[in-house]
Design an enzyme around this catalytic site. Structure first.
Site, PDB file in Angstrom:
ATOM      1  N   LYS A 215      -5.168  -0.763  19.542  1.00 54.59           N
ATOM      2  CA  LYS A 215      -5.709   0.407  18.846  1.00 54.59           C
ATOM      3  C   LYS A 215      -6.449   1.328  19.805  1.00 54.59           C
ATOM      4  O   LYS A 215      -6.450   2.548  19.656  1.00 54.59           O
ATOM      5  CB  LYS A 215      -6.636  -0.040  17.707  1.00 54.59           C
ATOM      6  CG  LYS A 215      -7.195   1.103  16.851  1.00 54.59           C
ATOM      7  CD  LYS A 215      -6.109   1.788  16.017  1.00 54.59           C
ATOM      8  CE  LYS A 215      -6.500   3.188  15.558  1.00 54.59           C
ATOM      9  NZ  LYS A 215      -7.673   3.220  14.694  1.00 54.59           N
TER      10      LYS A 215
ATOM     11  N   GLY B 161     -13.521   3.532   3.963  1.00 57.85           N
ATOM     12  CA  GLY B 161     -13.855   2.690   2.820  1.00 57.85           C
ATOM     13  C   GLY B 161     -13.425   3.333   1.509  1.00 57.85           C
ATOM     14  O   GLY B 161     -12.902   2.660   0.611  1.00 57.85           O
TER      15      GLY B 161
END
Lengths: 319, 319
Positions: A200, A19
């Protein structure tokens, strides 16, 4: 730093390594970015966010639009969620609170079924998307993120008001990818989020787990014949599991990620940091859900299961 | 201590936990036992051998017929080899030197193909046998062995002058088992040494490896749901590998060993001690040889292979 008000307002839920990095990159590109923090609020409010990047140099965002409570945040058009999947249930009220009407919630998390777990807890009016980050970042301390390499974000649509409008969904995913590209970050729209998540996992299943199991970062793991074979076996099982679930990954995809990792700087995956700081490991999203999905499709993945069980012991002992 | 001269003379090659325990038990029963030592010779020559046994109490053999060189030992009728399999090639000349004509060499070691590796290095006139020890022992210090539980030795014939005489071979194996029984130790003659070795692997494959991989002794390994499943999967794969190689183990054998381990005192398997003391792990005998034998028979054992590869990384890092 200038703020362009005709651009979407972005909220960062969980300002850790992921983030923090993407939030600062977006703010640096002129977006109006608001950061929700908890334990690091004081440090970030006082001294801003620092990114020590091997790619972009030293970045310092100060002042930061930082908040300890979602109630104080302005309504955001995009919400980027970079917390651990292990905390998603607690996040739903914060996300709903910080979201503008019709906001897009982008989960920058690994593993399977993270959107499925969060979706029932969110208002129907919100769009839910998933983003897969191919990046080497970690937190060095409060408000300080080290970015070692890579950075791409692959985005796919999960659910929301556009569920039945394929082209509008695509446009929205493209809008998300464009945000990142405007911030100088490689980003691709993925037609199929589930496939993107499986892709992923080809990286996360071996490297996250083995970093904890063998207390080893990528360079030693790639430097030993036994662990190389184990990594390749685990990757091949993820590809097999994906296929059983209907996702045929691009040819040579596992080899591609193996080769990328060989060229990466030495890296400790996020699960190792969770282990060292005695946080719960993301075993459900990265291991249990893929194993269950593959088994449901009639496909056993014995090497991944063994790794999952060994990590289950470690996680329980570490609690 | 009285020595009965009409009994076979016994030599102990490698007086660690296994050699020390069985040697003292045999000496205590009146056998003429001679101990070859290396680093612990001084301590044992000065203060004898101590066994701290939860079953037999405190045992102290002093003086000990101890030697630093096999050349100084009298010719022995039985030679018990309790060293690590990783050192077997170096042992052959010592064994040949200490052996009486037609002596019986009993390898008290785990794993597959330990006799096959040693056989070409020994004189043809010597009998070679294998013994599988179901025992919880470890070295506490020079000349001091802790015996926590169990003790049985299962013996089978491998090769030597009686190779083609089935009943003479059986008699010789019985003679070996009788030695142990005279010393108060449970001992069974096994008709098929290879099968006996596979049976022992049902215990060694899970517990030895997982003790190193998870830095855990038997009690925590048996107390966690994830590791219990992993142990059971590993045991089932050993049984499957044995079957592929033509050895049908007794029904319920894995469950039997699992239940025994549940009732055992907390125990650190020998491989963990090797790991902690940075000695090479017995990966060839316990993992690589069974994996190769099963693969040769068309049987893949993916969980054991994953454990072997993880241990290979640890062993290399630990060297």
């Amino acid at each position: 730093m200038t703020v362009s008000t005709n651009r979407p307002r972005i909220g960062i839920i969980g300002t850790g390594a992921i983030g923090g990095f993407y939030g600062v990159m977006l703010a640096r590109a002129g977006f109006d970015v608001h950061f929700l923090l908890r334990s690091e609020f004081r440090a970030v409010a006082d001294d801003g966010l620092h990114i020590d990047s091997a790619v972009h140099g030293q970045l310092h965002l100060n002042p930061v639009q930082a908040y300890v409570s979602a109630e104080d945040m302005p309504p955001c058009d995009w919400l980027l969620v970079g917390t651990k999947t292990t905390a998603n249930a607690d996040l739903a009220p914060l996300i709903a609170r910080a979201a503008a009407p019709g906001a897009k919630v982008l989960l920058l998390q690994n593993g399977l079924e993270v959107e499925e777990a969060l979706r029932p807890l969110l208002p129907d009016s919100l769009h839910l998307l998933g983003g897969l980050c191919f990046i080497c970042v970690h937190r060095r301390g409060p408000g300080v993120v080290v970015h070692q390499a890579l950075g791409a974000v692959n985005i796919g649509y999960h659910s929301g008001p556009l569920h039945n409008d394929e082209s509008a969904r695509q446009a929205l995913v493209e809008e998300g990818a464009a945000l990142f590209r405007q911030a100088g970050i490689e980003s691709h729209a993925m037609a199929n989020l589930q496939q993107a998540r499986w892709q992923k996992l080809v990286w996360n299943v071996p490297y996250n787990g083995l970093s904890v199991l063998l207390r080893a970062s990528t360079t030693p793991l790639m430097g030993d014949a036994s662990s190389r074979e184990l990594i390749q076996t685990l990757m091949a099982e993820v590809v097999r599991g994906a296929q059983a679930c209907g996702h045929v990954l691009p040819a040579g995809y596992a080899e591609h990620l193996f080769n990328i990792t060989e060229k990466m700087p030495d890296y400790w995956p996020s699960m190792y940091h969770d282990f060292v700081h005695q946080r719960p490991l993301e075993l459900d999203a990265v291991y249990a859900c893929p194993l269950a999905a593959a088994r449901e499709a009639g496909c056993e993945l014995p090497t991944i299961r063994a790794l999952y069980q060994a990590l289950g012991f470690i996680d329980a002992s570490n609690a």
